[in-house]
Write a protein that holds these residues in place. Structure first.
Motif, PDB file in Angstrom:
ATOM      1  N   ILE A   1       0.849  -1.192   0.000  1.00 47.41           N
ATOM      2  CA  ILE A   1       0.000   0.000   0.000  1.00 47.41           C
ATOM      3  C   ILE A   1       0.883   1.240   0.000  1.00 47.41           C
ATOM      4  CG2 ILE A   1      -1.828   1.237   1.212  1.00 47.41           C
ATOM      5  CD1 ILE A   1      -2.464  -1.506   2.623  1.00 47.41           C
ATOM      6  N   LEU A   2       0.855   1.961  -1.101  1.00 45.66           N
ATOM      7  CA  LEU A   2       1.625   3.207  -1.223  1.00 45.66           C
ATOM      8  C   LEU A   2       0.706   4.412  -1.124  1.00 45.66           C
ATOM      9  CD1 LEU A   2       4.099   2.516  -4.180  1.00 45.66           C
ATOM     10  CD2 LEU A   2       4.674   2.721  -1.756  1.00 45.66           C
ATOM     11  N   SER A   3       1.221   5.465  -0.493  1.00 46.52           N
ATOM     12  CA  SER A   3       0.575   6.768  -0.500  1.00 46.52           C
ATOM     13  C   SER A   3       1.673   7.761  -0.847  1.00 46.52           C
ATOM     14  CB  SER A   3      -0.040   7.083   0.858  1.00 46.52           C
ATOM     15  OG  SER A   3      -0.603   8.388   0.843  1.00 46.52           O
ATOM     16  N   GLY A   4       1.683   8.218  -2.086  1.00 41.83           N
ATOM     17  CA  GLY A   4       2.796   9.046  -2.541  1.00 41.83           C
ATOM     18  C   GLY A   4       4.065   8.214  -2.512  1.00 41.83           C
ATOM     19  N   GLN A   5       5.060   8.662  -1.751  1.00 46.31           N
ATOM     20  CA  GLN A   5       6.336   7.948  -1.637  1.00 46.31           C
ATOM     21  C   GLN A   5       6.427   7.123  -0.351  1.00 46.31           C
ATOM     22  OE1 GLN A   5       8.730   7.993  -4.108  1.00 46.31           O
ATOM     23  NE2 GLN A   5       7.079   9.004  -5.212  1.00 46.31           N
ATOM     24  N   ASN A   6       5.305   6.956   0.351  1.00 46.33           N
ATOM     25  CA  ASN A   6       5.299   6.245   1.629  1.00 46.33           C
ATOM     26  C   ASN A   6       4.605   4.889   1.515  1.00 46.33           C
ATOM     27  OD1 ASN A   6       6.619   8.324   3.084  1.00 46.33           O
ATOM     28  ND2 ASN A   6       4.700   9.466   3.091  1.00 46.33           N
ATOM     29  N   LEU A   7       5.104   3.933   2.294  1.00 43.81           N
ATOM     30  CA  LEU A   7       4.601   2.568   2.312  1.00 43.81           C
ATOM     31  C   LEU A   7       3.968   2.288   3.664  1.00 43.81           C
ATOM     32  CD1 LEU A   7       4.526  -0.295   0.943  1.00 43.81           C
ATOM     33  CD2 LEU A   7       6.750  -0.708   2.036  1.00 43.81           C
ATOM     34  N   LEU A   8       2.764   1.690   3.668  1.00 48.79           N
ATOM     35  CA  LEU A   8       2.089   1.320   4.915  1.00 48.79           C
ATOM     36  C   LEU A   8       2.638  -0.013   5.402  1.00 48.79           C
ATOM     37  CD1 LEU A   8      -0.133   2.269   6.882  1.00 48.79           C
ATOM     38  CD2 LEU A   8      -1.696   0.764   5.627  1.00 48.79           C
ATOM     39  N   VAL A   9       3.103  -0.044   6.653  1.00 49.99           N
ATOM     40  CA  VAL A   9       3.731  -1.244   7.205  1.00 49.99           C
ATOM     41  C   VAL A   9       3.257  -1.503   8.629  1.00 49.99           C
ATOM     42  CG1 VAL A   9       5.831  -1.000   5.814  1.00 49.99           C
ATOM     43  CG2 VAL A   9       5.731   0.024   8.109  1.00 49.99           C
ATOM     44  N   GLN A  10       3.522  -2.723   9.067  1.00 46.01           N
ATOM     45  CA  GLN A  10       3.387  -3.080  10.470  1.00 46.01           C
ATOM     46  C   GLN A  10       4.764  -2.888  11.093  1.00 46.01           C
ATOM     47  OE1 GLN A  10       2.310  -7.165   9.556  1.00 46.01           O
ATOM     48  NE2 GLN A  10       0.412  -6.845  10.669  1.00 46.01           N
ATOM     49  N   GLU A  11       4.813  -2.198  12.217  1.00 51.44           N
ATOM     50  CA  GLU A  11       6.063  -2.095  12.967  1.00 51.44           C
ATOM     51  C   GLU A  11       6.051  -3.216  13.996  1.00 51.44           C
ATOM     52  OE1 GLU A  11       8.508   0.985  15.838  1.00 51.44           O
ATOM     53  OE2 GLU A  11       6.936   1.752  14.530  1.00 51.44           O
ATOM     54  N   LYS A  12       7.153  -3.955  14.068  1.00 48.83           N
ATOM     55  CA  LYS A  12       7.240  -5.085  14.990  1.00 48.83           C
ATOM     56  C   LYS A  12       8.480  -4.964  15.862  1.00 48.83           C
ATOM     57  CE  LYS A  12       4.561  -8.199  12.129  1.00 48.83           C
ATOM     58  NZ  LYS A  12       4.449  -9.523  11.542  1.00 48.83           N
ATOM     59  N   GLN A  13       8.385  -5.513  17.047  1.00 45.23           N
ATOM     60  CA  GLN A  13       9.508  -5.573  17.978  1.00 45.23           C
ATOM     61  C   GLN A  13       9.626  -7.019  18.440  1.00 45.23           C
ATOM     62  OE1 GLN A  13      11.569  -2.892  18.829  1.00 45.23           O
ATOM     63  NE2 GLN A  13      12.820  -4.497  19.715  1.00 45.23           N
ATOM     64  N   HIS A  14      10.751  -7.640  18.117  1.00 43.22           N
ATOM     65  CA  HIS A  14      10.973  -9.056  18.432  1.00 43.22           C
ATOM     66  C   HIS A  14      12.177  -9.168  19.359  1.00 43.22           C
ATOM     67  CE1 HIS A  14      12.089 -13.267  17.717  1.00 43.22           C
ATOM     68  NE2 HIS A  14      10.818 -13.440  17.410  1.00 43.22           N
ATOM     69  N   PRO A  15      12.142 -10.066  20.350  1.00 44.38           N
ATOM     70  CA  PRO A  15      13.264 -10.175  21.284  1.00 44.38           C
ATOM     71  C   PRO A  15      14.597 -10.548  20.625  1.00 44.38           C
ATOM     72  CG  PRO A  15      11.601 -11.859  21.742  1.00 44.38           C
ATOM     73  CD  PRO A  15      11.059 -10.968  20.673  1.00 44.38           C
ATOM     74  N   VAL A  16      14.557 -11.264  19.511  1.00 46.28           N
ATOM     75  CA  VAL A  16      15.782 -11.662  18.823  1.00 46.28           C
ATOM     76  C   VAL A  16      16.038 -10.786  17.592  1.00 46.28           C
ATOM     77  CG1 VAL A  16      16.943 -13.546  17.600  1.00 46.28           C
ATOM     78  CG2 VAL A  16      15.587 -14.037  19.652  1.00 46.28           C
ATOM     79  N   LYS A  17      15.013 -10.555  16.786  1.00 45.18           N
ATOM     80  CA  LYS A  17      15.160  -9.813  15.528  1.00 45.18           C
ATOM     81  C   LYS A  17      15.208  -8.302  15.719  1.00 45.18           C
ATOM     82  CE  LYS A  17      12.482 -13.343  13.091  1.00 45.18           C
ATOM     83  NZ  LYS A  17      11.229 -13.604  12.367  1.00 45.18           N
ATOM     84  N   GLY A  18      14.789  -7.820  16.884  1.00 45.97           N
ATOM     85  CA  GLY A  18      14.763  -6.378  17.130  1.00 45.97           C
ATOM     86  C   GLY A  18      13.579  -5.709  16.454  1.00 45.97           C
ATOM     87  N   ARG A  19      13.732  -4.423  16.121  1.00 46.08           N
ATOM     88  CA  ARG A  19      12.669  -3.644  15.475  1.00 46.08           C
ATOM     89  C   ARG A  19      12.775  -3.809  13.957  1.00 46.08           C
ATOM     90  NH1 ARG A  19      13.346   1.663  13.780  1.00 46.08           N
ATOM     91  NH2 ARG A  19      11.431   2.642  13.144  1.00 46.08           N
ATOM     92  N   TYR A  20      11.625  -4.069  13.334  1.00 39.85           N
ATOM     93  CA  TYR A  20      11.595  -4.198  11.883  1.00 39.85           C
ATOM     94  C   TYR A  20      10.177  -3.940  11.391  1.00 39.85           C
ATOM     95  CZ  TYR A  20       9.768  -8.931  12.752  1.00 39.85           C
ATOM     96  OH  TYR A  20       9.013  -9.992  13.190  1.00 39.85           O
ATOM     97  N   PHE A  21      10.026  -3.844  10.055  1.00 40.38           N
ATOM     98  CA  PHE A  21       8.736  -3.577   9.432  1.00 40.38           C
ATOM     99  C   PHE A  21       8.368  -4.714   8.484  1.00 40.38           C
ATOM    100  CE2 PHE A  21      10.729   0.774   9.707  1.00 40.38           C
ATOM    101  CZ  PHE A  21      10.045   1.171  10.844  1.00 40.38           C
ATOM    102  N   THR A  22       7.069  -5.000   8.392  1.00 41.97           N
ATOM    103  CA  THR A  22       6.573  -5.993   7.441  1.00 41.97           C
ATOM    104  C   THR A  22       5.335  -5.442   6.747  1.00 41.97           C
ATOM    105  OG1 THR A  22       5.106  -7.084   9.048  1.00 41.97           O
ATOM    106  CG2 THR A  22       7.352  -7.938   8.862  1.00 41.97           C
TER     107      THR A  22
END
Length: 192
Positions: free
Chosen positions: A54-75
């Protein structure tokens, strides 16, 4: 059902392999197996997972996640297809649950194979990601849906500056390209 022991996939000409893995993809795309107890086993079955790009202009809609091993990331929003559910219905349901909005699903853009570590790295889940271009209403403000993913902490728009935090790695490539169909629909295998 008996699980076969396989080594994790390595880089192919389409995907990105994990450093230090000994798995090879053969010319026909088949995975070479080694009888080595130190290699993860694949869980039975292949998980079908529709994803919303899902794009809005130059931005992408994502889920922000925080995992004890993987750290902070987006999906990308989306998730497991249930038996008897078509991909579009599954994607709409997952987006309502995770990002709290009814999305308009347009076209299937890409398919990627993902080998996701599970059970602390002792198992791999073979997953097929189906990436659809989608739209949300212009009035949509990012929020958590009523049933977010376990590690999901927020829903947000990101710019290309945050693209290095996208997972799996194919999402980073798609975002930088604006998620066009060229050159291929099938993106190949990726480790996650």
């Amino acid at each position: 059902m008996r699980m076969r022991r396989l080594a994790p996939p390595a880089a192919s000409n389409r995907g990105m392999g994990a450093p230090g893995t000994s798995m090879r993809l053969e010319g026909d795309g088949a995975i070479s197996a080694k009888d080595n107890p130190n290699h993860p086993v694949f869980r039975p079955g292949i998980r079908s997972t529709p994803r919303a790009f899902i794009l809005s202009g130059q931005n992408l809609l994502v889920q922000e996640k925080q995992h004890p091993v993987k750290g902070r990331y987006f999906t990308l929003p989306g998730g497991k297809q249930e038996p008897g559910e078509d991909l579009v219905t599954a994607l709409k349901r997952e987006c309502r649950e995770e990002i709290g909005v009814d999305v308009f699903v347009a076209e299937l853009l890409h398919v990627a194979e993902v080998y996701r570590e599970k059970s602390g790295g002792t198992e791999l889940q073979h997953q097929l990601d189906f990436i659809f271009t989608c739209r949300v209403p212009d009035t949509y403000e990012p929020r958590l849906g009523p049933a977010p993913d376990p590690h999901q902490t927020a829903t947000r728009w990101i710019s290309s500056e945050d693209a290095q935090h996208l997972r799996p790695v194919y999402v980073t490539k798609l975002f930088s390209l604006g998620c066009r169909r060229n050159p291929e629909v099938y993106l190949g295998p990726f480790n996650d």
